[in-house]
Structure formats: C-alpha cells, structure tokens
Scaffold this motif. Structure first.
Motif, PDB file in Angstrom:
ATOM      1  N   GLN A 165       0.987  -0.972  -0.219  1.00  0.00           N
ATOM      2  CA  GLN A 165       0.110   0.098  -0.020  1.00  0.00           C
ATOM      3  C   GLN A 165       0.988   1.189   0.206  1.00  0.00           C
ATOM      4  O   GLN A 165       1.414   1.507   0.896  1.00  0.00           O
ATOM      5  N   LYS A 166       1.076   1.722  -1.154  1.00  0.00           N
ATOM      6  CA  LYS A 166       2.151   2.754  -1.269  1.00  0.00           C
ATOM      7  C   LYS A 166       1.783   4.121  -0.555  1.00  0.00           C
ATOM      8  O   LYS A 166       2.619   4.839  -0.173  1.00  0.00           O
ATOM      9  N   SER A 167       0.579   4.110   0.069  1.00  0.00           N
ATOM     10  CA  SER A 167       0.479   5.425   0.955  1.00  0.00           C
ATOM     11  C   SER A 167       0.792   4.953   2.299  1.00  0.00           C
ATOM     12  O   SER A 167       0.922   5.991   3.213  1.00  0.00           O
ATOM     13  N   LYS A 168       1.323   3.776   2.514  1.00  0.00           N
ATOM     14  CA  LYS A 168       1.814   3.444   4.033  1.00  0.00           C
ATOM     15  C   LYS A 168       3.338   3.188   4.089  1.00  0.00           C
ATOM     16  O   LYS A 168       3.701   2.748   5.038  1.00  0.00           O
ATOM     17  N   VAL A 169       3.967   2.919   2.924  1.00  0.00           N
ATOM     18  CA  VAL A 169       5.522   2.755   2.899  1.00  0.00           C
ATOM     19  C   VAL A 169       6.066   3.645   2.293  1.00  0.00           C
ATOM     20  O   VAL A 169       5.698   4.665   1.568  1.00  0.00           O
ATOM     21  N   ALA A 170       7.555   3.823   2.478  1.00  0.00           N
ATOM     22  CA  ALA A 170       8.475   4.634   1.961  1.00  0.00           C
ATOM     23  C   ALA A 170       9.904   3.968   1.446  1.00  0.00           C
ATOM     24  O   ALA A 170      10.286   3.137   2.257  1.00  0.00           O
ATOM     25  N   GLU A 217      -0.875  11.076   5.825  1.00  0.00           N
ATOM     26  CA  GLU A 217      -1.008  10.766   7.343  1.00  0.00           C
ATOM     27  C   GLU A 217      -0.327   9.796   7.664  1.00  0.00           C
ATOM     28  O   GLU A 217       0.679   9.598   8.678  1.00  0.00           O
ATOM     29  N   ASP A 218      -0.318   8.649   6.887  1.00  0.00           N
ATOM     30  CA  ASP A 218       0.362   7.113   7.251  1.00  0.00           C
ATOM     31  C   ASP A 218       1.812   7.276   7.057  1.00  0.00           C
ATOM     32  O   ASP A 218       2.440   6.807   7.829  1.00  0.00           O
ATOM     33  N   HIS A 219       2.204   8.216   5.935  1.00  0.00           N
ATOM     34  CA  HIS A 219       3.811   8.212   5.952  1.00  0.00           C
ATOM     35  C   HIS A 219       4.250   8.997   7.104  1.00  0.00           C
ATOM     36  O   HIS A 219       5.183   8.751   7.729  1.00  0.00           O
ATOM     37  N   ALA A 268       2.891   9.185  10.036  1.00  0.00           N
ATOM     38  CA  ALA A 268       3.145   8.298  11.008  1.00  0.00           C
ATOM     39  C   ALA A 268       4.297   7.420  11.266  1.00  0.00           C
ATOM     40  O   ALA A 268       4.974   7.073  12.013  1.00  0.00           O
ATOM     41  N   LEU A 269       4.618   7.014   9.747  1.00  0.00           N
ATOM     42  CA  LEU A 269       5.706   6.131   9.731  1.00  0.00           C
ATOM     43  C   LEU A 269       7.016   6.580  10.178  1.00  0.00           C
ATOM     44  O   LEU A 269       7.840   5.994  10.844  1.00  0.00           O
ATOM     45  N   PHE A 270       7.281   7.936   9.717  1.00  0.00           N
ATOM     46  CA  PHE A 270       8.280   8.725  10.036  1.00  0.00           C
ATOM     47  C   PHE A 270       8.410   8.990  11.452  1.00  0.00           C
ATOM     48  O   PHE A 270       9.594   9.082  11.927  1.00  0.00           O
ATOM     49  N   ARG A 271       7.528   9.064  12.131  1.00  0.00           N
ATOM     50  CA  ARG A 271       7.495   9.453  13.767  1.00  0.00           C
ATOM     51  C   ARG A 271       7.864   8.341  14.355  1.00  0.00           C
ATOM     52  O   ARG A 271       8.355   8.405  15.614  1.00  0.00           O
ATOM     53  N   ASN A 272       7.815   7.092  14.012  1.00  0.00           N
ATOM     54  CA  ASN A 272       8.025   5.790  14.840  1.00  0.00           C
ATOM     55  C   ASN A 272       9.443   5.604  14.699  1.00  0.00           C
ATOM     56  O   ASN A 272      10.462   5.532  14.376  1.00  0.00           O
TER      57      ASN A 272
END
Length: 184
Positions: free
Chosen positions: A125-130, A176-178, A180-184
């Motif tokens: 899901q490209k909106s949730k991964v980088a 927003e999911d990106h 959140a991913l960067f904050r973890n």
C-alpha cells in the motif's frame, strides 16, 4: 546485477547513476530482463501460484502469453528494480525504472511508463510505505528527522553522500500514514 555480457548494459546504467558496490547491495537493487515472460516462466517452472503473482502485480494473464507456455507476461520488463521493504526488511513491493534497451534486444513494451510500481495489494500500500525506510529507520530515529525526496535514485544518491535518513514516497503524495511512519 549479475555479471555477464547480456547484463553489461544494466551494470553500466547503474554505474552511470552512481549505484555501485555496497550501496546497490544494501538496497537490493537489480534488474528485470528485457523479456516478455521471464518471471512468469520462472514462477511456472517453480510451480508457484501464478494467480498470486498476478494479484501482487508482478505478472498479468494474457491469451497471447500462451505462446510462452505460461499464459502470462511480466509487468516489469527491462527495468532497474528497487525492492520496497517494510520496517522488518521484508519485500512488500517493487518499483521499476525503464532501462535503455540492450543492443539487439527485441521490443518488450517501450511504450510503458518510465516508472512502474507494484499494484496495490494486501502487501503493498504505497500510501503506507516509503522507499528506503528500512535502511533509514535507525538514522531517522538518531537524527529525529527524515529527508523526503521524490525518487529511488534520489534516495540512493543521498545515502551515498552520507545522508542515511533519506526516503521517498512510492509515486504518491505524502499521507498521514507516511507521517506516522516517519514518527516511529
């Protein structure tokens, strides 16, 4: 990228783009051959479920593909390949950038887009991964910052230059999911 005359144009392309040695290895870059059904044939020979490969956006069923013995064709043909990893280092998708055709190679779909990502699926899901987040996550935490760039080669160039906290979205807007991913 495997050594050999048929792959020399690929190795040359990566060298020209600055992707050499450990950099390419740490990001698992490679290439899809300039063939219509190389992956489909390999998966078929390995008795892998072709329907799953189609669902994951790697191959596509085609009546014309029956000539190749698989009934399917590869979606990634003649491309530099960038595995997209989750935070545990598991491959969830691929990005592919079209390569110049190798000398004397048959046309394998030169009309296709310059960049191609795996289809959205249960895994990708490209909106949730980088791209590059697996390699960058430790550095993002240490620096408490992320450098967000546009493309795969941009990430590689920054990592080569010592900016290991660089990542890229996978052909989509920042979500927003990106964040959140960067904050973890």
């Amino acid at each position: 990228v495997e050594k050999g005359k048929s792959n020399e144009h690929i190795a040359k392309y990566f060298r020209k783009r600055g992707v050499v040695g450990e950099l390419g290895q740490s990001f698992y870059v490679g290439a899809a051959p300039a063939a219509w059904a190389s992956l489909a044939r390999h998966l078929s020979n390995a008795k892998a479920p072709l329907s799953l490969a189609a669902e994951l956006g790697l191959i596509k069923p085609s009546p014309k593909g029956a000539k190749s013995g698989t009934g399917s064709f590869d979606l990634f043909r003649n491309r530099a390949m960038f595995p997209i990893l989750d935070l545990r280092g598991k491959v969830v998708g691929f990005g592919g950038r079209g390569l110049p055709s190798p000398p004397g190679a048959p046309d394998v779909g030169g009309e296709s887009p310059k960049y191609l990502n795996s289809s959205e699926s249960i895994l990708f899901q490209k909106s949730k991964v980088a791209y590059g987040m697996f390699q960058a996550q430790k550095h993002v935490r240490e620096k408490d910052e992320v450098i967000l760039v546009e493309g795969y080669f941009d990430v590689l160039a920054l990592h080569a230059g010592g900016f290991q906290n660089a990542v890229a979205t996978c052909g989509t807007s920042l979500t927003e999911d990106h964040l959140a991913l960067f904050r973890n």
